[in-house]
Design a protein around this motif. Structure first.
Motif, short mmCIF file in Angstrom:
data_model
loop_
_atom_site.label_atom_id
_atom_site.label_comp_id
_atom_site.label_asym_id
_atom_site.label_seq_id
_atom_site.Cartn_x
_atom_site.Cartn_y
_atom_site.Cartn_z
N GLY A 168 27.06 9.91 -20.86
CA GLY A 168 26.78 8.48 -20.84
C GLY A 168 26.39 7.94 -19.49
N ILE A 169 26.52 8.70 -18.44
CA ILE A 169 26.12 8.20 -17.13
C ILE A 169 24.61 8.33 -16.98
CG2 ILE A 169 26.46 8.39 -14.66
CD1 ILE A 169 28.95 7.53 -16.25
N ILE A 170 24.11 9.48 -17.28
CA ILE A 170 22.67 9.70 -17.29
C ILE A 170 22.31 10.20 -18.68
CG2 ILE A 170 20.76 10.99 -16.24
CD1 ILE A 170 22.54 11.38 -13.79
N LEU A 171 21.23 9.69 -19.22
CA LEU A 171 20.89 10.06 -20.60
C LEU A 171 20.83 11.55 -20.82
CD1 LEU A 171 18.12 7.71 -21.96
CD2 LEU A 171 20.36 8.15 -22.89
N SER A 174 23.74 13.83 -21.84
CA SER A 174 24.31 13.99 -23.17
C SER A 174 24.00 15.38 -23.72
CB SER A 174 23.80 12.90 -24.10
OG SER A 174 22.40 12.91 -24.14
N TYR A 175 23.15 16.11 -23.03
CA TYR A 175 22.86 17.48 -23.45
C TYR A 175 23.60 18.51 -22.60
CZ TYR A 175 19.18 14.62 -25.34
OH TYR A 175 18.51 13.62 -25.98
N ASP A 176 24.51 18.06 -21.73
CA ASP A 176 25.28 18.99 -20.92
C ASP A 176 26.24 19.80 -21.77
OD1 ASP A 176 24.12 18.52 -18.56
OD2 ASP A 176 25.72 17.32 -17.70
N MET A 177 26.51 21.01 -21.32
CA MET A 177 27.44 21.86 -22.05
C MET A 177 28.50 22.42 -21.09
SD MET A 177 24.94 24.08 -24.54
CE MET A 177 23.59 24.30 -23.42
N ARG A 192 16.30 25.69 -18.58
CA ARG A 192 15.05 25.09 -18.12
C ARG A 192 14.92 23.61 -18.49
NH1 ARG A 192 13.57 28.94 -22.61
NH2 ARG A 192 13.12 27.61 -24.38
N HIS A 193 15.42 23.23 -19.66
CA HIS A 193 15.11 21.88 -20.11
C HIS A 193 15.95 20.83 -19.41
CE1 HIS A 193 18.60 21.33 -22.79
NE2 HIS A 193 18.26 20.07 -22.76
N ALA A 195 16.83 20.95 -16.09
CA ALA A 195 16.54 20.87 -14.65
C ALA A 195 15.11 20.37 -14.43
CB ALA A 195 16.73 22.23 -14.02
N ILE A 238 28.44 25.23 -29.13
CA ILE A 238 27.97 24.50 -30.31
C ILE A 238 28.92 24.66 -31.50
CG2 ILE A 238 26.13 24.41 -32.03
CD1 ILE A 238 24.20 24.88 -29.74
N THR A 241 31.56 21.98 -31.73
CA THR A 241 31.23 20.58 -32.00
C THR A 241 31.22 20.36 -33.50
OG1 THR A 241 28.89 21.08 -31.94
CG2 THR A 241 29.87 20.33 -29.89
N PHE A 243 29.42 18.16 -35.54
CA PHE A 243 28.24 17.80 -36.32
C PHE A 243 27.55 19.00 -36.96
CE2 PHE A 243 23.66 16.50 -36.26
CZ PHE A 243 23.75 15.74 -37.40
N PHE B 457 19.47 3.19 -22.57
CA PHE B 457 20.85 2.77 -22.77
C PHE B 457 21.34 2.03 -21.54
CE2 PHE B 457 24.28 4.70 -20.43
CZ PHE B 457 23.61 5.63 -19.65
N ASN B 459 25.22 0.72 -19.82
CA ASN B 459 26.68 0.53 -19.82
C ASN B 459 26.98 -0.67 -18.93
OD1 ASN B 459 28.33 2.21 -21.34
ND2 ASN B 459 27.92 3.95 -20.00
N ASN B 473 19.79 3.79 -18.10
CA ASN B 473 18.68 4.69 -17.88
C ASN B 473 17.75 4.63 -19.08
OD1 ASN B 473 17.07 6.69 -16.77
ND2 ASN B 473 18.84 7.91 -16.12
N TYR B 609 23.49 19.56 -30.89
CA TYR B 609 24.77 18.85 -30.85
C TYR B 609 24.60 17.38 -30.54
CZ TYR B 609 23.69 20.60 -26.21
OH TYR B 609 23.03 20.93 -25.07
N ASN B 617 11.00 16.43 -22.13
CA ASN B 617 11.17 17.89 -22.16
C ASN B 617 11.49 18.41 -23.56
OD1 ASN B 617 10.80 18.08 -19.41
ND2 ASN B 617 12.98 17.87 -18.98
N GLN B 620 10.63 21.89 -24.43
CA GLN B 620 11.48 22.94 -23.87
C GLN B 620 12.84 22.98 -24.55
OE1 GLN B 620 11.55 22.43 -19.58
NE2 GLN B 620 9.50 21.60 -19.70
#
Lengths: 279, 796
Positions: A168-171, A174-177, A192-193, A195, A238, A241, A243, B457, B459, B473, B609, B617, B620
């Protein structure tokens, strides 16, 4: 009409919407599970076991001996205190980037399994710095070099503290793992996606929850992961999670490169460094 | 004139003669249902009945047509019904027939009246199709759709196609079409020749095709003609009806969830017509007052739920001459879902209020418009050209706000997501009919595609001291693509028993950093065997340059389309198919076919997820892999005067191979080994008919834990291959009853009562394995019980 409505109401009430599933519906037969992540550490472990299908109760089959033979760059793996044909276990080794690791395992009455992985190069680190922090969260940036056609897989582990994602800090975060409970402990991985690549320079920037551990500097380990290691860790993430586990998401839950069996034979190159707050 | 005379000579019953009058004069008959038209011999001779005839067909199938004069019709009916005891009266385009006895109601002779010119065009076209068609074509007309099951009041095109062999339907109730092992995003939906990006309403519960205006649909699953391209697995080519050039009429329908109105008629008699159809759900008309009542008097609580879909079709057609027609067609469809809630709680001890609220607004839809010009350029050359624009849009707005009793701040989270997929295009198709043994289609098209997803979004936190902090952002992508194609497709009858249908399509697709071109061969051969059998073999290659970026199988509005790029290659398929068809003399048709299909560069979402796929991207964030599918499919259909039966069976395999997921081939999610569809309709009388359909398929696949071991005294679970478990078999029975009544004015009213899943089987929709400290269990969840519904339709 009243009778009709009554009958339909009864039918709806008595129809259960949850039903147990028969495990025999699962496509599986007994096979060999292998798990090893081999890196530039002094020692590593190969685990090799017989696993049985979910519908089976014959646990004695799991106790069968499994023989393992492996090579690193063509050199046989020597397990500590055991013969070269063993049930796996710990071994010391020396590895070099680009070397191929091959592992074969077999047991009586079960198909032989085989796996390969190639040791990745060390991350070509330019900088690793913390750009901001508060009580719970830190934001950091890792800059490294990568050849134009290269598409590497990376990870970072904070020593001595547990971390989790800070969505939620940077869009794109939300894809971080962050994978907990893996052979690495808590590790944040990216590919790759996530960075930004400009020429040969790659920048990875994100935030993590350090759980009230706000400090000005952290000892971290940066990993360059083999594709197999990354896919395996991602599969671990994954499947935890909710979903996709309902069966409505894409079937990206599992990964294995153990041909004929299941599990993972991956490799990595670890680099220790210190991440400091930029003031 | 000769043609009608010949037809009438052969008629032995009054019904046959009335049908011939319908053919000649374009009128329909409303008759007292106590009359037995089958038993009464006609009186008319050829000389009388041919008097008013003014319609004939030329060799090419284009029909010439003019309206009969009323006096001739009078003469004809006088001669025909004289001495039969039947009175007749002409009311606009209907002739009302009444007997002397007690009247028990009225019936209509031609169930689905269509404009006779259009009908002749269809007949001519069907004849061409019959000659040219290869494997895998199913033609569905409005009567076929009407005969099908009416779920929630209206028959549905997509659900009709789902029942066909070789098609997996995916998640229950939704509009999934997984054709010959396809992935659901590889179907080309065409509405009047224009691609439509979102083919479903209500998450796929209803399709975007309004049954009131659909005239016919050509559904291809193999043997694709060269004029189609851009998708791998199927083509659903739906055509709208043009309006009646002479009379006003229409349909009104109201059902459990939606209402429909359709109206057509002339703008200029014989020259210009319109056809309008409007459909809207009215669930919100119930939920809005219901929640108003629920929320009344509650200051600290508010709940609201609103959902509505609507679509609007319009067709305006102008005939400069019989061979020169201009048509303007438009479609607009929109879904809107709004879910709001707010809860406040006052703690009197600390004199503070807690607060939680969420407002979510989701909307998605399509708009398309096309201008079509059809002209016969020469006796043997026809042109069909069009300009069109089509766009699919979706959006999601979420605002959540929360504050606990002790929180020093009020936090608000806002998220906006929008996506746009648009295509503007021009195309021209030509048909050359050399002779009955040579047909040639050729044409070209240019499409300009735009793809623009965006996500934002923010906050925001407010503190008691009035200070405010905000983080936010946004990310967006804009891509455009140019697609040019040309094709040629020829049919050549080599001998009496052997024909070849060969085509070639050349496609050029360019985005900012990459231009690709592909040549797609399409070949089929046909062997006529005996008098009634034929064997078709086909080979086709297809490319798909647009990718649906999605993270689930649920048709969520957060999905979007993006083009192939430098990194992401177009999807590609090859398919061979064979089909043997046989027509039996007693109204029975049989087909037996098989296919083998390979697919390359299929995509799976890397980031499954998140419910919103990455906007930047995105190319990718997907991984690419292969697919293959093979199987056998069979159809047996019988159509009698009262009874219609259809039985379809499919035996198929569908597999995937994504190296980044698993090291070998694994089953596709919709790998339904067996699929059986049995349908039966029976017309007890002109006033009552029933429908029953039984649908069966092997269960869909899900991924659960595969293995376990307890080598160290504790059970440890291990995963195996993806999609490793098959859900229980799916089956259900649908029943429909139609009560029809025809009024003296020729209006027809229909009460439809439908029961979906009549024996209330809770078919497993998804599954989950739960692992506890000392045990585990796997459960499936079924969500769809028996669903009764009704509708009332008035055709006027």
């Amino acid at each position: 009409m009243k009778r009709f409505i009554f009958i339909i109401s009864i039918l709806i009430m008595i129809s259960a919407c949850e039903a147990p599933l028969d495990y025999s519906r699962i496509d599986s037969k007994e096979c060999i599970f292998v798990e090893t992540l081999i890196g530039n550490t002094p020692a590593a472990v190969i685990t090799a076991e017989v696993v049985i299908p979910m519908h089976s109760e014959d646990y004695d089959k799991c106790k069968r001996d499994v023989s393992v033979y492996g090579t690193i760059g063509g050199r046989p793996i020597k397990f500590i205190d055991q013969d070269q044909y063993s049930q796996g276990g710990m071994f010391t080794h020396e590895i070099h980037p680009g070397e191929k690791i091959e592992i074969t395992a077999w047991a009586e009455g079960i198909d032989k399994v085989h796996a390969e992985t190639t040791v990745p190069e060390e991350i070509r680190l330019k900088s690793c710095r913390m750009t901001s922090r508060d009580e719970d969260f830190i934001t950091f940036e890792i800059v490294y070099e990568e050849d134009q056609e290269d598409e590497g897989f990376y990870g970072i582990k904070f020593k001595d503290i547990r971390i989790s994602e800070a969505p939620g800090i940077i869009l794109s975060e939300s894809y971080d793992m962050v994978i907990s409970g893996s052979l690495f402990g808590d590790i944040l991985i990216w590919d790759r996606h996530r960075a930004r690549k400009e020429g040969n320079t790659v920048t990875f920037r994100t935030s993590v929850d350090v759980r009230s551990g706000g400090k000005d500097s952290y000892d971290v380990t940066l990993y360059r992961l083999s594709p197999e290691t990354f896919h395996y860790l991602r599969g671990l993430y994954i499947k935890t999670t909710n979903f996709p586990s309902t069966g409505m998401g894409t079937p990206a839950f599992t990964y294995s490169n153990i041909i004929g069996g299941t599990g993972i034979a991956g490799s990595f190159w670890a680099t220790d460094t210190t991440m400091k707050l930029e003031k | 004139m000769l043609l009608i005379s010949q037809i009438l000579t052969a008629q032995t019953t009054l019904k046959d003669q009335l049908m011939a009058v319908h053919e000649a004069f374009g009128v329909n008959f409303v008759y007292d249902s106590s009359l037995d038209l089958e038993q009464i011999a006609g009186h008319a001779g050829n000389d009388v009945l041919s008097s008013g005839h003014s319609r004939y067909s030329d060799h090419s199938g284009y029909s010439r047509h003019s309206r009969p004069d009323r006096e001739s019709l009078h003469e004809c009916l006088d001669a025909l019904l004289c001495g039969t005891g039947i009175d007749w009266e002409i009311r606009k385009r209907y002739v009302v027939l009444t007997g002397k006895g007690k009247k028990s109601g009225y019936a209509i002779l031609i169930k689905s009246q269509v404009d006779t010119l259009e009908e002749s065009r269809i007949t001519a076209h069907a004849s061409d199709m019959e000659r040219r068609s290869s494997t895998g074509l199913k033609r569905i007309d409005s009567r076929d759709i009407d005969k099908g099951f009416s779920f929630m009041s209206s028959p549905d095109l997509i659900k009709t196609i789902q029942s066909l062999p070789g098609v997996a339907s995916g998640t229950e109730l939704l509009s999934g079409l997984y054709v010959h092992g396809g992935d659901g995003s590889d179907n080309l939906f065409l509405l009047d020749g224009v691609p439509i990006y979102q083919a479903g309403h209500m998450g796929g519960l209803f399709s975007s095709f309004n049954p009131d205006i659909v005239k016919q649909v050509d559904f291809y699953k193999s043997g694709f003609p060269a004029r189609y391209g851009g998708r791998l697995s199927s083509v659903i080519d739906s055509r709208s009806s043009t309006g009646d050039m002479y009379e006003y009429h229409g349909t009104m329908s109201i059902g459990l969830i939606d209402g429909r109105v359709q109206l057509e008629g002339p703008l200029v008699q014989g020259k210009t017509s319109f056809n309008l159809a409007l459909r809207r759900s009215w669930l919100d008309a119930v939920t809005l007052p219901a929640f108003s009542i629920i929320n009344a008097g509650k200051e600290n609580q508010r709940h609201d739920f609103r959902y509505a879909f609507q679509d609007f079709n319009a067709v305006v057609s102008h005939r400069f001459s019989e061979d020169n027609i201009l048509e303007l067609k438009a479609y607009y469809g929109k879904d809107n879902l709004r879910i709001d809630y707010m809860v406040r709680d006052y703690n009197s001890d600390i004199e503070r209020m807690s607060h939680q609220s969420s407002d979510m607004d989701i909307r998605w839809g399509n708009f398309l418009t096309t201008l079509v010009w059809k002209k016969r350029l020469a006796e043997d050359l026809e042109m069909n050209s069009a300009l069109y624009h089509t766009r699919g849009t979706s959006g999601l707005d979420i605002i959540t706000s929360s504050k606990g009793w002790d929180d020093p701040v009020v936090g608000t989270y806002e998220e906006d997501y929008t996506s746009l997929t648009a295509t503007s295009a021009a195309k021209a198709d030509f048909t050359y009919k050399g002779n009955s043994d040579l047909l040639l289609d050729f044409g070209a098209s240019y499409q300009f595609h735009e793809f623009a997803p965006e996500r934002k979004f923010a906050n925001t936190s407010w503190r008691y001291d009035g200070s405010k902090s905000q983080t936010g952002n946004s990310e967006s992508s804009y891509q455009n693509g140019h697609e040019a194609a040309m094709y040629a497709d020829g049919f050549l009858r080599m001998t009496d028993w052997f024909s070849v249908h060969a085509g070639l399509r050349y496609v050029l697709f360019g985005v900012k950093d990459k231009v690709r071109h592909r040549l797609e061969p399409r070949v089929s051969t046909r062997f006529d065997i005996g008098g009634n059998g034929r064997l078709d073999l086909s080979y086709t290659e297809m490319n798909q340059f647009s990718h649906q970026i999605s993270t689930s199988y649920l048709d969520l509005p957060t999905e979007f389309w993006m083009p192939s790029t430098q990194r992401l290659a177009p999807m590609f398929s090859r398919q061979i198919a064979a089909e043997y068809s046989h027509r039996f003399p007693f109204g029975m048709d049989m087909k037996l076919g098989g296919w083998y299909k390979t697919m390359d560069n299929l995509t799976e979402q890397w980031n499954s997820y998140s419910y919103i796929p990455p906007v930047t991207n995105w190319d990718q964030s997907v991984i690419t892999g292969k697919g293959r599918s093979y199987g056998l499919e069979s159809e047996v259909e019988y159509t009698g005067k009262k009874l219609s039966l259809a039985a379809y069976y499919t035996l198929s395999w569908s597999e995937r191979r994504f190296e980044e997921l698993w090291y070998e081939w694994y089953p596709d999610k919709n790998d339904n080994r067996h699929k059986i569809n049995l349908m039966c309709s029976y017309r007890f009388s002109d006033r009552f008919d029933v429908y029953a359909g039984w649908n069966f398929h092997s269960g869909n696949r899900v991924t659960v834990v595969s293995y376990k071991d307890d080598r160290y005294g504790t059970i440890i679970y291990r995963f195996g291959s993806p999609n490793n478990m098959r859900l229980p078999d799916y089956h259900r029975l649908d029943i429909g009853l139609n009560f029809r009544r025809t009024t003296r004015k020729g209006n027809q009213s229909i009460w439809n009562l439908s029961v979906y899943n009549a024996y209330c089987r809770m078919n497993a929709m998804f599954a989950q394995m739960q692992i506890f400290t000392d045990s585990d269990r796997s459960v499936s969840y079924g969500l769809v019980p028996i669903i009764p519904s009704f509708s009332y339709t008035l055709k006027f």
